[in-house]
Write an enzyme that holds these catalytic residues in place. Structure first.
Site, PDB file in Angstrom:
ATOM      1  N   ARG A  23       0.828  -1.218   0.000  1.00 44.17           N
ATOM      2  CA  ARG A  23       0.000   0.000   0.000  1.00 44.17           C
ATOM      3  C   ARG A  23       0.853   1.255   0.000  1.00 44.17           C
ATOM      4  O   ARG A  23       0.479   2.254  -0.620  1.00 44.17           O
ATOM      5  CB  ARG A  23      -0.943  -0.013   1.197  1.00 44.17           C
ATOM      6  CG  ARG A  23      -2.046  -1.021   0.998  1.00 44.17           C
ATOM      7  CD  ARG A  23      -3.000  -1.010   2.152  1.00 44.17           C
ATOM      8  NE  ARG A  23      -4.181  -1.780   1.799  1.00 44.17           N
ATOM      9  CZ  ARG A  23      -4.922  -2.430   2.664  1.00 44.17           C
ATOM     10  NH1 ARG A  23      -4.631  -2.401   3.948  1.00 44.17           N
ATOM     11  NH2 ARG A  23      -5.986  -3.098   2.272  1.00 44.17           N
ATOM     12  N   LYS A  41     -21.047 -16.297  -0.049  1.00 42.50           N
ATOM     13  CA  LYS A  41     -22.492 -16.085   0.056  1.00 42.50           C
ATOM     14  C   LYS A  41     -23.128 -15.431  -1.156  1.00 42.50           C
ATOM     15  O   LYS A  41     -22.610 -14.450  -1.687  1.00 42.50           O
ATOM     16  CB  LYS A  41     -22.767 -15.175   1.255  1.00 42.50           C
ATOM     17  CG  LYS A  41     -22.519 -15.824   2.584  1.00 42.50           C
ATOM     18  CD  LYS A  41     -22.830 -14.801   3.651  1.00 42.50           C
ATOM     19  CE  LYS A  41     -22.784 -15.369   5.030  1.00 42.50           C
ATOM     20  NZ  LYS A  41     -22.959 -14.306   6.011  1.00 42.50           N
ATOM     21  N   GLY A  65     -12.185  -8.615  -3.611  1.00 45.61           N
ATOM     22  CA  GLY A  65     -12.358  -9.744  -2.692  1.00 45.61           C
ATOM     23  C   GLY A  65     -11.204 -10.709  -2.690  1.00 45.61           C
ATOM     24  O   GLY A  65     -10.094 -10.371  -3.081  1.00 45.61           O
ATOM     25  N   GLY A 102     -13.654  -3.979  -0.703  1.00 48.23           N
ATOM     26  CA  GLY A 102     -15.074  -3.632  -0.633  1.00 48.23           C
ATOM     27  C   GLY A 102     -15.440  -2.448  -1.522  1.00 48.23           C
ATOM     28  O   GLY A 102     -16.541  -2.393  -2.069  1.00 48.23           O
TER      29      GLY A 102
HETATM   30  P1  AMP Z   1     -15.948 -13.874  -0.279  1.00 46.75           P
HETATM   31  O1  AMP Z   1     -15.267 -13.047   0.762  1.00 46.75           O
HETATM   32  O2  AMP Z   1     -17.433 -13.851  -0.239  1.00 46.75           O
HETATM   33  O3  AMP Z   1     -15.374 -13.669  -1.658  1.00 46.75           O
HETATM   34  O4  AMP Z   1     -15.640 -15.377   0.133  1.00 46.75           O
HETATM   35  C1  AMP Z   1     -14.378 -15.900   0.121  1.00 46.75           C
HETATM   36  C2  AMP Z   1     -14.351 -17.120   0.984  1.00 46.75           C
HETATM   37  O5  AMP Z   1     -15.271 -18.075   0.489  1.00 46.75           O
HETATM   38  C3  AMP Z   1     -12.995 -17.780   0.985  1.00 46.75           C
HETATM   39  O6  AMP Z   1     -12.448 -17.691   2.275  1.00 46.75           O
HETATM   40  C4  AMP Z   1     -13.281 -19.205   0.580  1.00 46.75           C
HETATM   41  O7  AMP Z   1     -12.593 -20.139   1.361  1.00 46.75           O
HETATM   42  C5  AMP Z   1     -14.768 -19.333   0.803  1.00 46.75           C
HETATM   43  N1  AMP Z   1     -15.353 -20.384  -0.043  1.00 46.75           N
HETATM   44  C6  AMP Z   1     -15.256 -20.489  -1.368  1.00 46.75           C
HETATM   45  N2  AMP Z   1     -15.875 -21.590  -1.795  1.00 46.75           N
HETATM   46  C7  AMP Z   1     -16.393 -22.210  -0.707  1.00 46.75           C
HETATM   47  C8  AMP Z   1     -17.144 -23.401  -0.496  1.00 46.75           C
HETATM   48  N3  AMP Z   1     -17.487 -24.177  -1.526  1.00 46.75           N
HETATM   49  N4  AMP Z   1     -17.507 -23.704   0.765  1.00 46.75           N
HETATM   50  C9  AMP Z   1     -17.158 -22.920   1.802  1.00 46.75           C
HETATM   51  N5  AMP Z   1     -16.452 -21.789   1.670  1.00 46.75           N
HETATM   52  C10 AMP Z   1     -16.071 -21.430   0.421  1.00 46.75           C
END
Ligand code: AMP
Length: 401
Positions: free
Chosen positions: A32, A203, A359, A382
């Protein structure tokens, strides 16, 4: 920023120096800081001086037992030595970002010199976007430069409100921020076709706005990660113990319907690498994503899905990728994310514009050392997610008007 004449001027620059520090307060990753250097150097080389302000951590959430601020942990003074080395000029430090000492030190600043202000988040007014506090910050400089894209989605004093006290020619984006905005704008508003948007992560609810926005310009939408299992469940598949959002089944169905109406192809992973638990030492098997046995959970896209997704990405002229395909932090479930990252690199080599942002996919690309092989990797987290969702970021609006 290039249009501003910095000669003899004091530039108040919002940087993102929220760097990780180890137990002895040594910087463990200075990315950064390095990314802000071109903006700072430009100001100094043009005969100006720079007054740098940033937050570091969340000091007001982690107070000492007696309710005071843990200055030793959260002070920006930890960065002075490193900045001196990088900029090779005099770096002054003010132990409060407002007040007498800051005013005095800012007034005494000479062209070519830098004044680093103490952590803006030592004041509750920062995150509240307090007008009086912002006015005090603004009074320190002649011009305002915002180069902290990562906090542009927050209407804080130093990232947004302070800009109200500078008239149009005297406020601008720094080079880093400009690059983030330019690349995301290019991807969203004038993409070369076909456009493939790839999303994954934990999610559906976190990515719903993003998915809806993708419908405006994507030809293909690829959905991986845990998100995919909510879609399979909505389509009456068996997903075992996979992470799902049972309250989002209708949302998932509605999205698929909207995509169909818009003529956008949605790809879900045909197969999944499943584990019998969420752990590095889980037993592993590959199965169709809609036939995951009880007691098993989908933790990565399977080999057939990875091949299909990679093929689509390689044939695209624009790729936007946000979110890993699986639990890439665990080796057994990292393959899908690796294959997608490599396909992005291959597409870039063939001339596509590929952008990774907003992300954990950024962490994945860095981990795989492929950051230089895609067109653009956002530092925005974000803020980039909100930009891609089509939201107007307060930090951008405050400068553009
Ligand atoms: P996000 O911050 O929403 O982009 O989520 C990222 C996180 O989702 C990472 O830490 C991944 O380990 C998790 N992730 C991705 N695929 C899966 C899955 N099939 N089951 C559980 N966690 C997951």
């Amino acid at each position: 920023m290039k249009q501003i004449d910095f000669k003899g001027k004091k530039a108040l620059v919002r940087v993102d120096f929220n760097v990780p520090l180890d137990k002895s307060f040594q910087i463990t990753d200075d990315t950064r800081i390095r990314e802000a250097l071109p903006t700072i150097k430009h100001i100094l080389d043009a005969g100006g001086s720079a007054i740098l302000m940033s937050h570091l951590g969340r000091p007001l959430e982690k107070l000492n037992a007696d309710g005071t601020i843990n200055v030793q942990k959260f002070t920006l003074n930890h960065l002075v030595k490193h900045l001196r080395k990088k900029l090779k000029t005099k770096i002054h430090f003010a132990d409060d970002c407002v007040g007498k000492s800051a005013v005095k030190k800012a007034a005494a600043l000479k062209p070519g010199e830098v004044l680093l202000l103490e952590n803006t988040r030592f004041h509750a007014e920062e995150e509240k976007g307090d007008a009086e506090f912002s006015k005090k910050l603004a009074a320190l400089g002649d011009v305002y430069i915002n180069d902290a894209f990562g906090t542009a989605h927050r209407a804080h004093a130093s990232t947004t409100i302070v800009a109200n006290y500078f008239a149009a020619p005297n406020k601008a984006f720094g080079f880093l921020m400009e690059r983030e905005i330019e690349n995301a704008t290019k991807a969203m508003h004038e993409p070369a076709k076909p456009v493939t948007c790839v999303t994954g992560g934990a999610k559906v609810s976190d990515k719903l706005l993003l998915l809806e926005k993708f419908l405006d310009y994507a030809d293909n939408i690829i959905i991986g990660g845990a998100m995919a299992y909510t879609f399979f469940l909505a389509k009456k598949g068996s997903v075992g113990n996979s992470l799902v959002e049972a309250d989002r089944l209708k949302t998932a169905k509605d999205f698929l319907k909207k995509a169909k109406e818009a003529g956008v192809k949605v790809y879900l992973p045909k197969d999944s690498v499943c584990g019998d638990k969420f752990a590095v030492d889980a037993a592993v098997q590959t199965c169709p994503s809609n036939q995951i046995p009880d007691g098993w959970m989908g933790l990565d896209i399977g080999p057939a899905a990875a091949r299909q997704f990679a093929g689509i990405i390689r044939k695209s002229s624009t790729v936007i990728w946000n979110g890993p395909m699986g639990v890439f932090e665990m080796e057994a479930f990292a393959n899908g994310t690796k294959v997608v990252a490599k396909a992005c690199a291959q597409a870039t080599k063939k001339g596509a514009f590929t952008m990774v942002g907003g992300g954990d996919s950024v962490a994945a690309v860095n981990q795989l050392k492929l950051a230089k092989k895609v067109s653009f990797v956002s530092t925005g987290g974000g803020a980039m997610l909100e930009f891609l969702e089509g939201k107007e970021l307060p930090g951008i609006k405050a400068i553009k008007g």
